[in-house]
Design a protein around this motif. Structure first.
Motif, PDB file in Angstrom:
ATOM      1  N   MET A  65     -11.937  -2.007   7.596  1.00 14.56           N
ATOM      2  CA  MET A  65     -11.159  -3.231   6.476  1.00 14.56           C
ATOM      3  C   MET A  65     -12.222  -3.722   6.229  1.00 14.56           C
ATOM      4  O   MET A  65     -12.166  -4.465   5.064  1.00 14.56           O
ATOM      5  N   ILE A  66     -13.659  -4.097   6.396  1.00 13.33           N
ATOM      6  CA  ILE A  66     -14.694  -5.050   6.114  1.00 13.33           C
ATOM      7  C   ILE A  66     -15.312  -4.818   5.403  1.00 13.33           C
ATOM      8  O   ILE A  66     -15.057  -5.570   4.149  1.00 13.33           O
ATOM      9  N   PHE A 101     -12.078   4.640  -4.167  1.00 16.70           N
ATOM     10  CA  PHE A 101     -11.757   5.648  -3.301  1.00 16.70           C
ATOM     11  C   PHE A 101     -10.568   5.844  -2.777  1.00 16.70           C
ATOM     12  O   PHE A 101     -10.082   6.756  -2.596  1.00 16.70           O
ATOM     13  N   ALA A 102     -10.164   4.810  -2.664  1.00 17.55           N
ATOM     14  CA  ALA A 102      -8.920   4.279  -1.484  1.00 17.55           C
ATOM     15  C   ALA A 102      -8.066   3.794  -2.464  1.00 17.55           C
ATOM     16  O   ALA A 102      -6.595   3.910  -2.518  1.00 17.55           O
ATOM     17  N   ARG A 134      -6.265   7.116   2.604  1.00 18.66           N
ATOM     18  CA  ARG A 134      -7.541   7.460   1.862  1.00 18.66           C
ATOM     19  C   ARG A 134      -8.027   6.133   2.651  1.00 18.66           C
ATOM     20  O   ARG A 134      -9.256   6.291   2.797  1.00 18.66           O
ATOM     21  N   ALA A 135      -7.528   4.637   3.309  1.00 13.53           N
ATOM     22  CA  ALA A 135      -8.699   4.304   4.317  1.00 13.53           C
ATOM     23  C   ALA A 135      -8.736   4.963   5.079  1.00 13.53           C
ATOM     24  O   ALA A 135      -9.756   4.742   5.985  1.00 13.53           O
ATOM     25  N   TYR A 153       0.505  -0.772   0.364  1.00 16.17           N
ATOM     26  CA  TYR A 153       0.366  -0.269   0.146  1.00 16.17           C
ATOM     27  C   TYR A 153       0.791   1.408   0.038  1.00 16.17           C
ATOM     28  O   TYR A 153       1.805   1.301   0.881  1.00 16.17           O
ATOM     29  N   THR A 154       0.619   2.443  -0.586  1.00 11.79           N
ATOM     30  CA  THR A 154       0.645   3.658  -0.587  1.00 11.79           C
ATOM     31  C   THR A 154       0.869   4.224   0.430  1.00 11.79           C
ATOM     32  O   THR A 154      -0.720   4.142   0.981  1.00 11.79           O
ATOM     33  N   SER A 155       0.773   5.372   0.524  1.00  6.98           N
ATOM     34  CA  SER A 155       0.923   6.495   1.346  1.00  6.98           C
ATOM     35  C   SER A 155      -0.933   7.215   1.163  1.00  6.98           C
ATOM     36  O   SER A 155      -1.505   6.949   2.401  1.00  6.98           O
ATOM     37  N   GLU A 156      -0.868   7.144   0.411  1.00  5.42           N
ATOM     38  CA  GLU A 156      -2.009   7.906  -0.441  1.00  5.42           C
ATOM     39  C   GLU A 156      -3.642   6.831   0.031  1.00  5.42           C
ATOM     40  O   GLU A 156      -4.334   6.863   0.462  1.00  5.42           O
ATOM     41  N   ASN A 157      -3.063   5.350  -0.313  1.00  6.31           N
ATOM     42  CA  ASN A 157      -4.358   3.548   0.400  1.00  6.31           C
ATOM     43  C   ASN A 157      -4.027   4.316   0.999  1.00  6.31           C
ATOM     44  O   ASN A 157      -5.779   4.227   1.885  1.00  6.31           O
ATOM     45  N   MET A 158      -2.881   4.619   1.939  1.00  7.49           N
ATOM     46  CA  MET A 158      -3.114   4.689   4.005  1.00  7.49           C
ATOM     47  C   MET A 158      -3.573   5.929   4.317  1.00  7.49           C
ATOM     48  O   MET A 158      -5.314   5.929   5.037  1.00  7.49           O
TER      49      MET A 158
END
Length: 104
Positions: free
Chosen positions: A88-89, A100-101, A72-73, A65-70
């Motif tokens: 997570m689910i 979105f993420a 957005r999550a 995962y990238t910083s952007e994924n993190m």
């Protein structure tokens, strides 16, 4: 409107919904996405904060995962008001939240 079923006989929710509640829900995330895109310095700051937490992999394996994924999550986590585990689910099962993420 006719109901659409997938190959396993389950209701196919992937088609765009006309329900006002769903449109409002998705619009909320689209607005946040536009804010993040218009302010790339936010992601730069998040990346700077996350970098020391990354131990790196001596085998040369790339991070999943990238910083952007993190980032957005974490936004999903805050909007939904759920624990990280409970965030997570829906993310694992929602194509919309994955887009979105930027996981997919």
């Amino acid at each position: 409107m006719r109901l659409k079923f997938d190959s396993q006989g389950y209701l196919d929710w992937s088609i765009a919904s006309r329900a006002k509640t769903v449109r409002l829900y998705e619009e909320k995330y689209r607005r946040v996405s536009k804010i993040l895109e218009a302010n790339p310095q936010i992601l730069d700051l998040v990346h700077k904060d996350l970098k020391p937490l990354s131990r790196g992999d001596k085998r040369g394996r790339k991070a999943e995962y990238t910083s952007e994924n993190m980032l957005r999550a974490l936004v999903v986590h805050q909007i939904e008001g759920t624990s990280l585990r409970d965030t997570m689910i829906p993310m694992a099962h929602s194509a919309f939240l994955q887009r979105f993420a930027r996981i997919r």
